[in-house]
Design an enzyme around this catalytic site. Structure first.
Site, mmCIF file in Angstrom:
data_model
loop_
_atom_site.group_PDB
_atom_site.id
_atom_site.type_symbol
_atom_site.label_atom_id
_atom_site.label_comp_id
_atom_site.label_asym_id
_atom_site.label_seq_id
_atom_site.Cartn_x
_atom_site.Cartn_y
_atom_site.Cartn_z
ATOM 1 N N LYS A 96 0.859 -1.189 0.000
ATOM 2 C CA LYS A 96 0.000 0.000 0.000
ATOM 3 C C LYS A 96 0.887 1.228 0.000
ATOM 4 O O LYS A 96 1.804 1.347 0.822
ATOM 5 C CB LYS A 96 -0.878 -0.019 1.271
ATOM 6 C CG LYS A 96 -1.796 1.175 1.392
ATOM 7 C CD LYS A 96 -3.157 0.912 0.754
ATOM 8 C CE LYS A 96 -3.952 2.168 0.513
ATOM 9 N NZ LYS A 96 -3.702 2.813 -0.799
ATOM 10 N N GLN A 117 7.236 4.027 3.826
ATOM 11 C CA GLN A 117 5.837 3.611 3.868
ATOM 12 C C GLN A 117 5.655 2.323 4.689
ATOM 13 O O GLN A 117 4.628 2.146 5.348
ATOM 14 C CB GLN A 117 5.350 3.395 2.430
ATOM 15 C CG GLN A 117 3.856 3.342 2.272
ATOM 16 C CD GLN A 117 3.204 4.732 2.243
ATOM 17 O OE1 GLN A 117 3.708 5.629 1.589
ATOM 18 N NE2 GLN A 117 2.112 4.895 2.945
ATOM 19 N N LYS A 120 5.525 3.505 8.311
ATOM 20 C CA LYS A 120 4.361 4.373 8.498
ATOM 21 C C LYS A 120 3.094 3.516 8.580
ATOM 22 O O LYS A 120 2.269 3.681 9.479
ATOM 23 C CB LYS A 120 4.266 5.329 7.305
ATOM 24 C CG LYS A 120 3.097 6.285 7.373
ATOM 25 C CD LYS A 120 2.959 7.084 6.101
ATOM 26 C CE LYS A 120 4.237 7.782 5.688
ATOM 27 N NZ LYS A 120 4.042 8.794 4.665
ATOM 28 N N LYS A 132 5.315 1.819 -3.144
ATOM 29 C CA LYS A 132 5.210 3.174 -3.695
ATOM 30 C C LYS A 132 5.453 3.087 -5.194
ATOM 31 O O LYS A 132 6.110 2.153 -5.657
ATOM 32 C CB LYS A 132 6.267 4.080 -3.041
ATOM 33 C CG LYS A 132 6.004 5.556 -3.191
ATOM 34 C CD LYS A 132 5.019 6.079 -2.162
ATOM 35 C CE LYS A 132 4.640 7.509 -2.444
ATOM 36 N NZ LYS A 132 3.816 8.098 -1.373
ATOM 37 N N GLY A 171 -2.880 8.343 -4.148
ATOM 38 C CA GLY A 171 -2.255 9.545 -4.701
ATOM 39 C C GLY A 171 -0.982 9.938 -3.970
ATOM 40 O O GLY A 171 -0.631 9.370 -2.938
ATOM 41 N N ASP A 172 -0.286 10.894 -4.525
ATOM 42 C CA ASP A 172 0.873 11.550 -3.901
ATOM 43 C C ASP A 172 1.073 12.824 -4.736
ATOM 44 O O ASP A 172 0.119 13.285 -5.377
ATOM 45 C CB ASP A 172 2.108 10.635 -3.928
ATOM 46 C CG ASP A 172 3.257 11.157 -3.065
ATOM 47 O OD1 ASP A 172 3.218 11.005 -1.843
ATOM 48 O OD2 ASP A 172 4.221 11.756 -3.610
ATOM 49 N N THR A 216 -4.426 13.684 5.371
ATOM 50 C CA THR A 216 -3.010 13.850 5.724
ATOM 51 C C THR A 216 -2.799 15.186 6.444
ATOM 52 O O THR A 216 -2.147 15.243 7.493
ATOM 53 C CB THR A 216 -2.116 13.748 4.474
ATOM 54 O OG1 THR A 216 -2.439 12.551 3.790
ATOM 55 C CG2 THR A 216 -0.648 13.727 4.847
ATOM 56 N N ASN A 247 -2.169 19.252 -1.645
ATOM 57 C CA ASN A 247 -3.156 18.543 -0.827
ATOM 58 C C ASN A 247 -2.819 18.582 0.671
ATOM 59 O O ASN A 247 -3.665 18.954 1.491
ATOM 60 C CB ASN A 247 -3.258 17.093 -1.331
ATOM 61 C CG ASN A 247 -4.164 16.263 -0.460
ATOM 62 O OD1 ASN A 247 -3.724 15.713 0.542
ATOM 63 N ND2 ASN A 247 -5.430 16.198 -0.799
ATOM 64 N N SER A 382 -7.022 5.861 4.055
ATOM 65 C CA SER A 382 -7.066 4.954 2.898
ATOM 66 C C SER A 382 -7.443 3.545 3.347
ATOM 67 O O SER A 382 -8.203 2.847 2.672
ATOM 68 C CB SER A 382 -5.699 4.888 2.213
ATOM 69 O OG SER A 382 -5.555 5.929 1.290
HETATM 70 P P1 NDP Z 1 0.688 17.976 -4.175
HETATM 71 O O1 NDP Z 1 1.128 17.639 -5.535
HETATM 72 O O2 NDP Z 1 -0.763 18.160 -3.909
HETATM 73 O O3 NDP Z 1 1.420 19.303 -3.667
HETATM 74 C C1 NDP Z 1 2.798 19.405 -3.579
HETATM 75 C C2 NDP Z 1 3.160 20.813 -3.178
HETATM 76 O O4 NDP Z 1 4.552 20.870 -2.945
HETATM 77 C C3 NDP Z 1 2.881 21.846 -4.259
HETATM 78 O O5 NDP Z 1 2.597 23.075 -3.658
HETATM 79 C C4 NDP Z 1 4.185 21.894 -5.018
HETATM 80 O O6 NDP Z 1 4.419 23.102 -5.718
HETATM 81 C C5 NDP Z 1 5.186 21.742 -3.894
HETATM 82 N N1 NDP Z 1 6.417 21.109 -4.400
HETATM 83 C C6 NDP Z 1 6.551 19.893 -5.001
HETATM 84 N N2 NDP Z 1 7.830 19.668 -5.354
HETATM 85 C C7 NDP Z 1 8.499 20.758 -4.986
HETATM 86 C C8 NDP Z 1 9.851 21.140 -5.070
HETATM 87 N N3 NDP Z 1 10.771 20.336 -5.640
HETATM 88 N N4 NDP Z 1 10.196 22.348 -4.556
HETATM 89 C C9 NDP Z 1 9.266 23.145 -3.969
HETATM 90 N N5 NDP Z 1 7.966 22.840 -3.861
HETATM 91 C C10 NDP Z 1 7.593 21.675 -4.364
HETATM 92 O O7 NDP Z 1 1.310 16.841 -3.229
HETATM 93 P P2 NDP Z 1 0.890 16.426 -1.759
HETATM 94 O O8 NDP Z 1 0.445 17.609 -0.990
HETATM 95 O O9 NDP Z 1 -0.008 15.260 -1.883
HETATM 96 O O10 NDP Z 1 2.264 15.873 -1.184
HETATM 97 C C11 NDP Z 1 3.207 16.732 -0.514
HETATM 98 C C12 NDP Z 1 4.145 15.881 0.308
HETATM 99 O O11 NDP Z 1 3.398 15.135 1.275
HETATM 100 C C13 NDP Z 1 4.958 14.824 -0.464
HETATM 101 O O12 NDP Z 1 6.202 14.665 0.173
HETATM 102 C C14 NDP Z 1 4.144 13.564 -0.271
HETATM 103 O O13 NDP Z 1 4.922 12.403 -0.423
HETATM 104 C C15 NDP Z 1 3.693 13.751 1.172
HETATM 105 N N6 NDP Z 1 2.536 12.975 1.563
HETATM 106 C C16 NDP Z 1 1.348 13.089 0.888
HETATM 107 C C17 NDP Z 1 0.262 12.364 1.291
HETATM 108 C C18 NDP Z 1 -1.079 12.543 0.668
HETATM 109 O O14 NDP Z 1 -2.049 12.003 1.217
HETATM 110 N N7 NDP Z 1 -1.223 13.291 -0.407
HETATM 111 C C19 NDP Z 1 0.352 11.380 2.398
HETATM 112 C C20 NDP Z 1 1.611 11.410 3.095
HETATM 113 C C21 NDP Z 1 2.658 12.162 2.662
HETATM 114 P P3 NDP Z 1 4.320 23.154 -7.319
HETATM 115 O O15 NDP Z 1 2.851 23.175 -7.614
HETATM 116 O O16 NDP Z 1 5.025 24.387 -7.691
HETATM 117 O O17 NDP Z 1 4.998 21.913 -7.844
#
Ligand code: NDP
Length: 450
Positions: A96, A117, A120, A132, A171-172, A216, A247, A382
């Site tokens: 997962k 993961q 976690k 993943k 998603g991620d 999250t 997200n 999830s």
């Molecule tokens: P999203 O794609 O919804 O958002 C990512 C955000 O981070 C955007 O604002 C993006 O900006 C920014 N970002 C991405 N890459 C970079 C970078 N290299 N430098 C600066 N800003 C960056 O992703 P999530 O919110 O889902 O995920 C964010 C983090 O949380 C990740 O590490 C993910 O693995 C982790 N996570 C997510 C979960 C989930 O349920 N979604 C669960 C657990 C962990 P821009 O639009 O400019 O790219």
């Protein structure tokens, strides 16, 4: 040399062996070191785990799939991307973990995320293993049709490895409800089966769970609330800085503001906005979710500052929540946070804090919530979605949110109590690693040589 010394030496040898085996996989090795370097107290209790080679077994994925993803853009041009799925560990349940679509994706990044993961998922207390996946596909600027064609091509290969009892993606970064819809649709066509539980993060209209989008970010806020409770303190009145505006960041901001905190900044990869009165989350949602725009537009609309020339971590705050991506908070950022009196850093993203930065925070008496605990709310909900799909039932928003709060409370308690039991009081990172590793290792040993 005493027993302890020799065991520490053995651990060092094991780590350097893993480094040789996975040369060049920087992020993956960073994640392995981060976990394994905290395990000494556990290995003292379970010395036979060294002979059973449990550390070498856990750091080697059960299966790694790399595949070609050909697709056509709106002008008819052909593109080839690379797809990945790392099925890391199934001791506690089917694999997962989410899918990431971002140009930076490579095997090392997918392996680091899959490795994290495993532990976690163990901490959630649910029956889920670790995995993943993703692709180096860049969804930015692509039309809906292009996204759909890419998702269909990606699933055309991946479907044969998935299933509700085998491997369940979610998603991620770059993969939200829209992409999950396209992926599910293609799976259904090929498999000729309406198998709701084969993917999570679905639209609640057709099998998704209410609160999954929020889980999250809300979970992160609940985890921070538990850290503060332990200090007889609360979120109300605290100032927060949150990086990202995706997200995780959006729903962390929403919940913190609901609980009385003030979030003064958020960002995307172009820079950050600084709104001293508190981020207007409805405006962020409109720009980022409805219009798929840039955070800079927030500053233009509200008449507040936008910065692309310095780090978001230069802002003074009580609590910092990195919610964007790996290694985004580095040593000098940590030094600034300590100097500015920040008291808590909790990871919404996966491994956003570098090891150097973590050490700086620890030495500066900043409490640290590691991602594998603090952002586990998403995968926990999830698991509730899988449960609902299996029972063909559904829960209300309030019921699911209630369950999420209980789960985050339990995860915090597990980290805190485990840290104390192993002589690391207040060190949630060690607590999370030891508790997660112990659970997975025991299951693996009980299941024979796997
Ligand atoms: P999203 O794609 O919804 O958002 C990512 C955000 O981070 C955007 O604002 C993006 O900006 C920014 N970002 C991405 N890459 C970079 C970078 N290299 N430098 C600066 N800003 C960056 O992703 P999530 O919110 O889902 O995920 C964010 C983090 O949380 C990740 O590490 C993910 O693995 C982790 N996570 C997510 C979960 C989930 O349920 N979604 C669960 C657990 C962990 P821009 O639009 O400019 O790219």
């Amino acid at each position: 040399m005493g027993k302890k010394g020799s065991q520490e030496d053995q651990l060092r040898d094991i780590i350097s062996n893993i480094e040789e085996l996975n040369e060049g996989q920087t992020e993956f090795l960073q994640a392995v070191r981060e976990v394994y370097n905290t395990l000494n107290p556990l290995l003292e209790e379970e010395p036979e785990w060294i002979n059973k080679k449990i550390l070498q077994r856990i750091s080697e994925p059960e299966r790694q799939i790399i595949f070609r993803v050909p697709w056509q853009d709106d002008d008819g041009e052909i593109h080839i991307n690379r797809g990945y799925r790392v099925e890391f560990n199934s001791a506690l349940g089917p694999y997962k973990g989410g899918l990431r679509f971002h140009p930076s994706v490579n095997l090392s990044i997918i392996k680091f995320l899959g490795f994290e993961q495993i532990f976690k998922n163990a901490l959630t207390g649910k029956q889920i293993g670790g995995g993943k996946g993703g692709s180096d596909f860049n969804p930015k600027g692509r039309s809906d049709d292009e996204i759909m064609r890419f998702c269909q091509s990606f699933m055309t290969e991946l479907y044969r490895h998935l299933g509700e009892n085998r491997d369940i993606p979610a998603g991620d970064i770059g993969v939200g409800t829209r992409e999950i819809g396209y992926l599910f649709g293609q799976y259904k066509r090929i498999a000729n089966r309406y198998e709701s539980g084969m993917i999570t993060g679905k639209d609640p209209q057709w099998g998704g769970t209410l609160v999954r989008n929020e889980a999250t970010g809300y979970g992160l806020a609940y985890f921070v609330r538990e850290i503060l409770n332990e200090q007889d303190d609360e979120i109300d009145g605290k100032t927060f800085v949150v990086s990202g505006s995706g997200n995780v960041a959006i729903y962390a901001i929403e919940k913190i503001e609901e609980l009385g905190g003030t979030v003064i900044a958020c960002s995307d990869s172009d820079g950050f906005v600084h709104d001293k009165d508190g981020i207007d989350i409805d405006l962020v949602k409109k720009i980022k979710q409805e219009e798929r725009g840039r955070i800079k537009e927030y500053a233009e609309e509200k008449g507040v500052d936008f910065h692309d020339d310095k780090s978001i971590w230069t802002l003074e705050c009580n609590i910092a929540l990195p919610c964007a991506t790996q290694n985004e908070l580095q040593k000098e950022d940590a030094e600034t946070l300590v100097k500015n009196g920040c008291k808590i850093v909790a990871e919404g993203a996966n491994m956003p804090v570098t090891h150097d930065a973590y050490e700086t925070l620890r030495d500066g008496d900043v409490l640290f919530g590691p991602g594998k605990a603090a952002n586990a709310g998403g995968v926990a909900v999830s698991a509730l979605e899988m449960h609902q799909n299996a029972s063909m039932d559904s829960m209300t928003f309030e019921e699911t949110d209630e369950r999420l709060q209980e789960i985050m409370k339990t995860i915090h308690k597990t980290c805190s109590e485990t840290a104390e039991e192993y002589g690391r009081k207040g060190d949630y990172a060690s607590g999370a690693n030891i508790a997660g590793f112990k659970k997975v290792s025991r299951a693996m040993i009980a299941q024979g040589l796997i």
